[in-house]
Design a protein around this motif. Structure first.
Motif, PDB file in Angstrom:
ATOM      1  N   THR A   2       0.847  -1.199   0.000  1.00  0.00           N
ATOM      2  CA  THR A   2       0.000   0.000   0.000  1.00  0.00           C
ATOM      3  C   THR A   2       0.873   1.238   0.000  1.00  0.00           C
ATOM      4  OG1 THR A   2      -0.096   0.106   2.407  1.00  0.00           O
ATOM      5  CG2 THR A   2      -1.791  -1.234   1.295  1.00  0.00           C
ATOM      6  N   ASN A   3       0.253   2.365  -0.368  1.00  0.00           N
ATOM      7  CA  ASN A   3       0.985   3.643  -0.327  1.00  0.00           C
ATOM      8  C   ASN A   3       1.366   4.005   1.102  1.00  0.00           C
ATOM      9  OD1 ASN A   3       0.932   4.165  -3.114  1.00  0.00           O
ATOM     10  ND2 ASN A   3      -1.171   4.949  -2.983  1.00  0.00           N
ATOM     11  N   GLU A   4       0.551   3.516   2.058  1.00  0.00           N
ATOM     12  CA  GLU A   4       0.836   3.812   3.460  1.00  0.00           C
ATOM     13  C   GLU A   4       2.150   3.162   3.889  1.00  0.00           C
ATOM     14  OE1 GLU A   4      -2.047   2.896   2.284  1.00  0.00           O
ATOM     15  OE2 GLU A   4      -3.284   4.669   2.717  1.00  0.00           O
ATOM     16  N   GLN A   5       2.444   1.943   3.388  1.00  0.00           N
ATOM     17  CA  GLN A   5       3.699   1.289   3.720  1.00  0.00           C
ATOM     18  C   GLN A   5       4.898   2.084   3.204  1.00  0.00           C
ATOM     19  OE1 GLN A   5       2.300  -2.559   1.955  1.00  0.00           O
ATOM     20  NE2 GLN A   5       3.428  -3.458   3.691  1.00  0.00           N
ATOM     21  N   GLN A   7       4.928   5.329   2.506  1.00  0.00           N
ATOM     22  CA  GLN A   7       5.012   6.595   3.226  1.00  0.00           C
ATOM     23  C   GLN A   7       5.622   6.406   4.609  1.00  0.00           C
ATOM     24  OE1 GLN A   7       4.341   9.643   1.899  1.00  0.00           O
ATOM     25  NE2 GLN A   7       5.319  10.369   3.791  1.00  0.00           N
ATOM     26  N   LYS A   8       5.297   5.268   5.235  1.00  0.00           N
ATOM     27  CA  LYS A   8       5.850   4.973   6.563  1.00  0.00           C
ATOM     28  C   LYS A   8       7.383   4.901   6.508  1.00  0.00           C
ATOM     29  CE  LYS A   8       5.714   1.397  10.168  1.00  0.00           C
ATOM     30  NZ  LYS A   8       7.071   0.900  10.024  1.00  0.00           N
ATOM     31  N   ASP A  11       8.843   8.418   6.066  1.00  0.00           N
ATOM     32  CA  ASP A  11       8.858   9.169   7.337  1.00  0.00           C
ATOM     33  C   ASP A  11      10.018   8.714   8.220  1.00  0.00           C
ATOM     34  OD1 ASP A  11       6.618  10.512   6.490  1.00  0.00           O
ATOM     35  OD2 ASP A  11       5.199   9.196   7.559  1.00  0.00           O
TER      36      ASP A  11
END
Length: 345
Positions: A2-5, A7-8, A11
């Motif tokens: 996912t894009n969240e992975q 982005q994590k 960060d």
């Protein structure tokens, strides 16, 4: 994936800090190592459906490039801090111990022989190991097809012409070059490595080392030769050393002699080293044959001289009671370390 992975991980990279090169390396392994977070994302990318590869491929590549840039930035900062004055290592720790080498026994004996004859006024002369037939044989009274050539099995580099090229069988070739190029009187010793096509055994080798000597002047006699050899023997084997000279044959000297020294182990009483005789053979010598002088442009009616030659390994074997010539060439550290203190004795 996912894009969240993605982005994590971005960060985490932005928040990444490292003060030492060790911490920088740990960060590189964490993100880019074989089991790193970014590596794991690329492994997952391989298994996603083809229609999603375009969506995640570019962000993943940008993430990897960003991670490489970040690691390089941190490495540069940490390196600059070390260079600015902070010690990279704990200077209070004991230093690293490095084992020191020692000189080879052949080198030790060669230098001792050279030092002895330097005290007697001899210069050191050296010459090429790859020689021609003239300097090794013919100038030393070895005519073509002379039976004396069979005394030395030769390694020929090129043959079949008037002056073959070969590996020198003795350092007498250096004496020839000395007679060709030096002004009279001549007083030189010629240390060096020589080669003979012999089977390797405890008493013989195809490579060994010699020191030969040459003295040419007016009115040089056999008595001068005997005195030089006696002085050498006493310097090398002790002040009580005695010598004896036995008739022999060498093509380049006449008369010729083999020289024995009294056994420095049993002092002439007889032991297993001298085979019960009380004597040890150390060298060959003789008065330079007039044919050799004339072949090298020296007037044999005005000048005379003597020559001698010895094997360095042979002297070392007698000096330290080494019973196998092969030990000198096998680089066995157990053997070589036995001579660590040889120069101190």
């Amino acid at each position: 994936m996912t894009n969240e992975q993605i982005q994590k991980v971005i960060d985490e990279l932005n928040a990444l800090k490292a003060n030492t090169l060790k911490q920088v390396e740990e960060a590189r392994v964490r993100f880019l190592g074989k089991k790193g977070e970014i590596t794991a994302l690329f492994e997952e990318f391989r298994s996603i459906a083809p229609e999603y590869k375009k969506q995640f491929g570019r962000p993943l590549n940008e993430l990897k490039q960003a991670a490489l840039a970040k690691i390089e930035e941190l490495r540069e900062v940490a390196g600059n801090e070390i260079a600015s004055g902070a010690p990279a290592d704990d200077l209070s720790l004991p230093g690293t111990s490095y084992e020191l080498g020692s000189r080879h026994p052949v080198s030790i004996v060669r230098q001792q022989i050279v030092d002895i004859f330097r005290k007697f006024g001899y210069d050191v002369a050296e010459g090429p190991e790859i020689e021609d037939d003239w300097h090794v044989f013919e100038a030393l009274n070895f005519p073509p097809n002379h039976p004396a050539r069979d005394m030395q099995d030769t390694f020929f580099v090129s043959a079949g012409h008037d002056n073959p090229i070969l590996l020198r069988t003795h350092t007498s070739s250096v004496q020839v070059r000395a007679m060709e190029n030096m002004q009279l009187p001549i007083r030189v010793i010629c240390p060096g490595r020589v080669f003979r096509n012999e089977a390797i055994s405890a008493r013989a080798h195809c490579i060994f080392h010699q020191v030969e000597g040459l003295y040419i002047d007016e009115n040089v006699t056999f008595a001068d030769l005997k005195q030089a050899i006696l002085l050498f023997a006493r310097e090398m084997f002790g002040a009580d050393a005695k010598i004896r000279m036995r008739p022999s044959f060498f093509p380049f000297t006449e008369p010729s002699s083999e020289v024995d020294v009294s056994c420095n182990i049993c002092h002439g009483k007889g032991c297993n080293i001298c085979k019960g005789t009380g004597w040890l053979e150390i060298l060959g010598c003789g008065m330079v044959d007039p044919n050799v002088l004339e072949a090298n442009g020296i007037d044999s009616k005005k000048y005379s001289g003597f020559a001698f030659g010895m094997g360095i390994e042979r002297i070392a074997m007698l000096k330290w009671q080494v019973n196998d010539l092969r030990h000198y060439f096998e680089n066995d550290l157990r053997f070589l370390h036995e001579f660590d203190s040889a120069l101190e004795v």
